[in-house]
Design an enzyme around this catalytic site. Structure first.
Site, PDB file in Angstrom:
ATOM      1  N   ARG A  92      -7.863  -3.399 -19.793  1.00 57.42           N
ATOM      2  CA  ARG A  92      -8.189  -4.523 -18.919  1.00 57.42           C
ATOM      3  C   ARG A  92      -7.603  -4.299 -17.524  1.00 57.42           C
ATOM      4  NH1 ARG A  92      -9.617  -9.272 -21.160  1.00 57.42           N
ATOM      5  NH2 ARG A  92     -10.194  -9.690 -19.003  1.00 57.42           N
ATOM      6  N   SER A 118       0.792  -1.234   0.000  1.00 62.70           N
ATOM      7  CA  SER A 118       0.000   0.000   0.000  1.00 62.70           C
ATOM      8  C   SER A 118       0.831   1.294   0.000  1.00 62.70           C
ATOM      9  CB  SER A 118      -1.028  -0.015   1.139  1.00 62.70           C
ATOM     10  OG  SER A 118      -0.397  -0.257   2.374  1.00 62.70           O
ATOM     11  N   ARG A 174       3.021  -6.719 -18.813  1.00 58.89           N
ATOM     12  CA  ARG A 174       3.083  -6.197 -20.182  1.00 58.89           C
ATOM     13  C   ARG A 174       4.515  -5.963 -20.673  1.00 58.89           C
ATOM     14  NH1 ARG A 174      -1.786  -7.754 -22.120  1.00 58.89           N
ATOM     15  NH2 ARG A 174      -3.488  -6.994 -20.790  1.00 58.89           N
ATOM     16  N   GLY A 189     -15.373   8.511 -30.422  1.00 55.68           N
ATOM     17  CA  GLY A 189     -15.816   8.312 -31.799  1.00 55.68           C
ATOM     18  C   GLY A 189     -17.256   8.758 -31.979  1.00 55.68           C
ATOM     19  N   ARG A 190     -17.893   9.168 -30.889  1.00 58.06           N
ATOM     20  CA  ARG A 190     -19.256   9.700 -30.974  1.00 58.06           C
ATOM     21  C   ARG A 190     -19.241  11.195 -31.201  1.00 58.06           C
ATOM     22  NH1 ARG A 190     -23.003   8.732 -26.188  1.00 58.06           N
ATOM     23  NH2 ARG A 190     -24.552   9.091 -27.801  1.00 58.06           N
TER      24      ARG A 190
END
Ligand SMILES: Cc1cc2nc3c(=O)[nH]c(=O)nc-3n(C[C@H](O)[C@H](O)[C@H](O)COP(=O)(O)OP(=O)(O)OC[C@H]3O[C@@H](n4cnc5c(N)ncnc54)[C@H](O)[C@@H]3O)c2cc1C
Length: 235
Positions: A81, A58, A189, A93-94
């Site tokens: 994710r 923590s 990653r 994209g809207r």
């Protein structure tokens, strides 16, 4: 019709949205035994190494790093994710017409997958394989972008027209995290065979992770050393 091809994927640290230090992590740990006097204390590599080794995680949440990531949509999908200790905001994209910048793997990107799930290796493609990869990407991108444009010109809403665009389209997003959530991300990653738990990420998201790791090492040097010395296990 012009579309831009891009092979470079980047994560850029926002220096105006950076907080914390190795000293702040030590202070967070020492409040346990020193109370408010912890605020007067400085950094200590021994303490950080102990916290990392024994997985007292923590204190490593007291800090902030924010990155502007420019990557294809398929990388953004993998990235998001990561839920714990992350905040995201992404190009819409809207609400805006998207920009025709598309991912094309460069000639250095190994093309051929060998092995089995969880233990793949990638090797260079042949000249022909690189040729077809580039050609098919370009054709698909041009076709998709033309469809998108035709729908917009016909008055179709951006949020519907975008349906036809592929995951190779570049997107931009802010990703803000703390040192602990970043270490978890890096452990999954990046591909580091010497890690206690080696991972096998896709090369494109690993490029993002490498940019972030560089910024992490610069701004939290003692934490970074302890992380690497303890097998890149997130505490
Ligand atoms: C090499 C690789 C291959 C992958 N392949 C696939 C795939 O084929 N399909 C697929 O769907 N995904 C795949 N993923 C994504 C993977 O399953 C995770 O979603 C991703 O790595 C994020 O990890 P995380 O959940 O640990 O991270 P975070 O969401 O950031 O969570 C961090 C930690 O918090 C705790 N936590 C968070 N949420 C919960 C919860 N709801 N309950 C309990 N504990 C929680 C866990 O300890 C977790 O490790 C892959 C990832 C990698 C690195």
């Amino acid at each position: 019709m012009t579309i831009a091809q891009r092979s470079e994927i980047t994560a850029t640290l926002d220096p105006d949205n950076l907080a914390g230090s190795d000293a702040k992590i030590c202070q967070a740990a020492r409040v346990s035994t020193l109370g408010s006097a912890a605020a007067e204390s400085g950094e200590a590599s021994g303490l950080i190494n102990y916290l990392m080794r024994d997985r007292h995680g923590s204190p490593f949440e007291h800090g902030q790093l924010s990155f502007l990531v420019e990557a294809p949509i398929f990388v953004a999908r993998e990235f998001m994710r990561h839920r714990a200790g992350w905040s995201y905001n992404e190009t819409s994209g809207r609400y805006r017409e998207l920009v025709p910048v598309f991912y094309i793997p460069d000639r250095k990107r190994p093309l051929v997958q060998e092995g089995k799930p969880g233990a793949y290796t990638f090797v260079d493609g042949t000249h022909e394989q690189y040729g077809i990869t580039r050609w098919e990407h370009e054709q698909a991108y041009r076709t998709a972008w033309s469809s998108y444009q035709r729908m917009l010109k016909a008055g179709v809403a951006k949020e519907i027209a975008r349906d036809v665009l592929p995951v190779g389209l570049f997107t931009s997003f802010y990703a803000t995290c703390n040192p602990r959530s970043l270490m978890h991300f890096l452990s999954l990653r990046t591909r580091v065979p010497s890690a206690t738990f080696p991972s096998f990420p896709q090369q494109e998201i690993e490029k993002v992770a490498q940019d972030m790791e560089e910024a992490f090492a610069e701004h939290f040097p003692l934490t970074y050393i302890a992380y690497t010395n303890n097998g890149r296990v997130c505490p």
